[in-house]
Design a protein around this motif. Structure first.
Motif, PDB file in Angstrom:
ATOM      1  N   PHE A  10       0.828  -1.204   0.000  1.00  0.00           N
ATOM      2  CA  PHE A  10       0.000   0.000   0.000  1.00  0.00           C
ATOM      3  C   PHE A  10       0.866   1.260   0.000  1.00  0.00           C
ATOM      4  CE2 PHE A  10      -1.982   3.202   2.902  1.00  0.00           C
ATOM      5  CZ  PHE A  10      -2.897   3.722   1.996  1.00  0.00           C
ATOM      6  N   VAL A  11       1.874   1.289   0.848  1.00  0.00           N
ATOM      7  CA  VAL A  11       2.767   2.450   0.913  1.00  0.00           C
ATOM      8  C   VAL A  11       3.460   2.669  -0.428  1.00  0.00           C
ATOM      9  CG1 VAL A  11       4.928   3.298   1.927  1.00  0.00           C
ATOM     10  CG2 VAL A  11       3.114   2.410   3.404  1.00  0.00           C
ATOM     11  N   ARG A  12       3.918   1.594  -1.056  1.00  0.00           N
ATOM     12  CA  ARG A  12       4.604   1.737  -2.351  1.00  0.00           C
ATOM     13  C   ARG A  12       3.637   2.221  -3.431  1.00  0.00           C
ATOM     14  NH1 ARG A  12       8.440   3.574  -2.464  1.00  0.00           N
ATOM     15  NH2 ARG A  12       9.075   2.806  -4.517  1.00  0.00           N
ATOM     16  N   VAL A  13       2.382   1.755  -3.400  1.00  0.00           N
ATOM     17  CA  VAL A  13       1.388   2.226  -4.375  1.00  0.00           C
ATOM     18  C   VAL A  13       1.170   3.730  -4.210  1.00  0.00           C
ATOM     19  CG1 VAL A  13      -1.066   2.144  -4.975  1.00  0.00           C
ATOM     20  CG2 VAL A  13       0.221   0.018  -4.711  1.00  0.00           C
ATOM     21  N   VAL A  14       1.058   4.187  -2.968  1.00  0.00           N
ATOM     22  CA  VAL A  14       0.867   5.612  -2.722  1.00  0.00           C
ATOM     23  C   VAL A  14       2.059   6.408  -3.253  1.00  0.00           C
ATOM     24  CG1 VAL A  14       0.645   7.390  -0.945  1.00  0.00           C
ATOM     25  CG2 VAL A  14      -0.609   5.239  -0.726  1.00  0.00           C
ATOM     26  N   GLY A  17       2.310   5.916  -7.111  1.00  0.00           N
ATOM     27  CA  GLY A  17       1.133   6.400  -7.804  1.00  0.00           C
ATOM     28  C   GLY A  17       0.598   5.468  -8.869  1.00  0.00           C
ATOM     29  N   SER A  18       0.975   4.193  -8.793  1.00  0.00           N
ATOM     30  CA  SER A  18       0.591   3.259  -9.855  1.00  0.00           C
ATOM     31  C   SER A  18       0.669   1.829  -9.351  1.00  0.00           C
ATOM     32  CB  SER A  18       1.524   3.430 -11.063  1.00  0.00           C
ATOM     33  OG  SER A  18       1.399   2.368 -11.970  1.00  0.00           O
ATOM     34  N   PHE A  19      -0.394   1.055  -9.594  1.00  0.00           N
ATOM     35  CA  PHE A  19      -0.392  -0.371  -9.250  1.00  0.00           C
ATOM     36  C   PHE A  19       0.615  -1.120 -10.130  1.00  0.00           C
ATOM     37  CE2 PHE A  19      -4.352   0.889  -7.394  1.00  0.00           C
ATOM     38  CZ  PHE A  19      -4.599  -0.013  -6.376  1.00  0.00           C
ATOM     39  N   SER A  20       0.642  -0.790 -11.412  1.00  0.00           N
ATOM     40  CA  SER A  20       1.521  -1.515 -12.330  1.00  0.00           C
ATOM     41  C   SER A  20       2.990  -1.242 -12.040  1.00  0.00           C
ATOM     42  CB  SER A  20       1.192  -1.154 -13.783  1.00  0.00           C
ATOM     43  OG  SER A  20       1.282   0.245 -13.990  1.00  0.00           O
ATOM     44  N   ALA A  21       3.322  -0.014 -11.646  1.00  0.00           N
ATOM     45  CA  ALA A  21       4.713   0.311 -11.316  1.00  0.00           C
ATOM     46  C   ALA A  21       5.183  -0.498 -10.114  1.00  0.00           C
ATOM     47  CB  ALA A  21       4.867   1.805 -11.049  1.00  0.00           C
ATOM     48  N   THR A  29       2.325  -9.223 -10.392  1.00  0.00           N
ATOM     49  CA  THR A  29       1.399  -8.723 -11.406  1.00  0.00           C
ATOM     50  C   THR A  29       0.521  -7.617 -10.835  1.00  0.00           C
ATOM     51  OG1 THR A  29      -0.325 -10.319 -10.845  1.00  0.00           O
ATOM     52  CG2 THR A  29       1.341 -11.000 -12.477  1.00  0.00           C
ATOM     53  N   GLN A  30      -0.018  -6.805 -11.729  1.00  0.00           N
ATOM     54  CA  GLN A  30      -0.895  -5.725 -11.302  1.00  0.00           C
ATOM     55  C   GLN A  30      -2.148  -6.242 -10.593  1.00  0.00           C
ATOM     56  OE1 GLN A  30      -4.003  -4.747 -12.747  1.00  0.00           O
ATOM     57  NE2 GLN A  30      -4.227  -2.902 -11.471  1.00  0.00           N
ATOM     58  N   PRO A  31      -2.800  -7.325 -11.090  1.00  0.00           N
ATOM     59  CA  PRO A  31      -3.957  -7.856 -10.361  1.00  0.00           C
ATOM     60  C   PRO A  31      -3.617  -8.318  -8.943  1.00  0.00           C
ATOM     61  CG  PRO A  31      -3.957  -8.651 -12.621  1.00  0.00           C
ATOM     62  CD  PRO A  31      -2.638  -7.976 -12.421  1.00  0.00           C
ATOM     63  N   THR A  32      -2.397  -8.858  -8.759  1.00  0.00           N
ATOM     64  CA  THR A  32      -1.992  -9.302  -7.422  1.00  0.00           C
ATOM     65  C   THR A  32      -1.892  -8.117  -6.466  1.00  0.00           C
ATOM     66  OG1 THR A  32      -0.791 -11.196  -8.310  1.00  0.00           O
ATOM     67  CG2 THR A  32      -0.178 -10.455  -6.100  1.00  0.00           C
ATOM     68  N   VAL A  33      -1.304  -7.029  -6.938  1.00  0.00           N
ATOM     69  CA  VAL A  33      -1.197  -5.828  -6.103  1.00  0.00           C
ATOM     70  C   VAL A  33      -2.583  -5.290  -5.779  1.00  0.00           C
ATOM     71  CG1 VAL A  33      -0.345  -3.453  -6.004  1.00  0.00           C
ATOM     72  CG2 VAL A  33       1.062  -5.236  -7.048  1.00  0.00           C
TER      73      VAL A  33
END
Length: 299
Positions: A10-14, A17-21, A29-33
């Motif tokens: 969650f912290v890394r997504v914030v 700014g991107s699930f895929s990144a 994978t993006q769906p896993t995140v």
């Protein structure tokens, strides 16, 4: 669900700014995140991220949870390192905020030396010419130049920004150099407008004060430097910004017999954030580095 793993994600997504990144970063994978974040939201009973087709933005609850997650993950890192070494180690993530020019020219080049000394620290350097909110942005330590307005911050002065009055040879060919500060009234002064009294230029500890006037102002020091180099006008700017230009003759100091007021440099942290070993180490490192720099040392 591994809660710490989900919090880390969650912290890394914030911050990215991107699930895929984050998926690429973590080798998944993006769906896993997305599934991990959804599971975390379900566990908490509320939305953390307001998703849209264009960008990710945090809900109010997400903002609070993000700040708390950073503190928790940092504490876990410190606890593990402390267990291994018998004391709190200088390790874990460190988010630093600075103005663009100062960060690019004075902080970024010194990070290699800091990380060689403390290889278990990871740096997130955020550059902005606006004073960001340290709590909402999750900043551990910010470098600020000038007098501080927010008395709630934990602050330590770590240096001084000495300033010079400069102009290019091209400008001075068209306009006779000022001999005394009052002569600036007849010159085009390029103003740095992020300081509180940006159009009051003070010399010799307040003995001389001039209301500077000009047809351009900017919130970025390097933009002002480019204007000075182009021959647009005179600037009162940090000496560290023009040291090489002066040596190369691209700009010339004027009013050398008058000393502009210096600006304090502070390292500031939120009052409610624990002063971790890595924050203290970074601030001490900058104090040491600035003490060896004639443009930044406190004398």
């Amino acid at each position: 669900m591994d809660t710490l793993e989900a919090m880390t994600m969650f912290v890394r997504v914030v911050e990215r700014g991107s699930f895929s990144a984050v998926a690429r970063e973590l080798g998944t994978t993006q769906p896993t995140v997305s599934k991990q974040i959804s599971a975390l939201e379900q566990r908490l009973g509320g939305r953390l991220i307001a998703r849209s087709t264009r960008q990710l933005s945090l809900t109010d609850e997400g903002q609070r949870y993000y700040r708390q997650c950073r503190e928790i993950l940092a504490a876990v890192d410190n606890a593990e390192h402390s267990f291994q070494t018998g004391r709190e180690g200088v390790a874990g993530p460190l988010r630093i905020a600075s103005s663009v020019s100062f960060g690019r020219l004075q902080i970024a080049p010194r990070l290699r030396g800091f990380l060689q000394r403390y290889p278990d620290v990871t740096i997130d350097l955020q550059l902005s010419d606006q004073n960001v909110d340290l709590v909402s942005e999750g900043v551990d330590v910010a470098l600020r130049i000038g007098d501080l307005k927010d008395s709630s911050l934990i602050a330590r002065q770590i240096g001084l920004t000495r300033r010079l009055t400069v102009a290019s040879p091209a400008y001075l060919e068209q306009h006779p150099a000022p001999q005394v500060p009052s002569d600036l009234a007849r010159h085009n002064c390029i103003l740095f407008n992020l300081l509180e009294h940006f159009d009051t230029w003070t010399f010799d500890a307040g003995l001389h004060q001039v209301q500077a006037r000009g047809n351009v102002r900017s919130n970025n020091s390097e933009a002002i430097r480019q204007m000075v180099l182009s021959g647009l006008g005179i600037s009162l700017s940090p000496s560290w910004l023009y040291r090489k230009d002066i040596e190369a003759g691209r700009v010339i100091r004027v009013l050398e017999g008058y000393t502009p007021s210096s600006l304090p440099i502070h390292a500031v942290s939120p009052a409610n954030r624990r002063q971790s070993a890595r924050i203290r180490a970074f601030v001490d490192f900058l104090v040491e580095a600035f003490a060896a720099d004639e443009d930044l040392a406190v004398v």
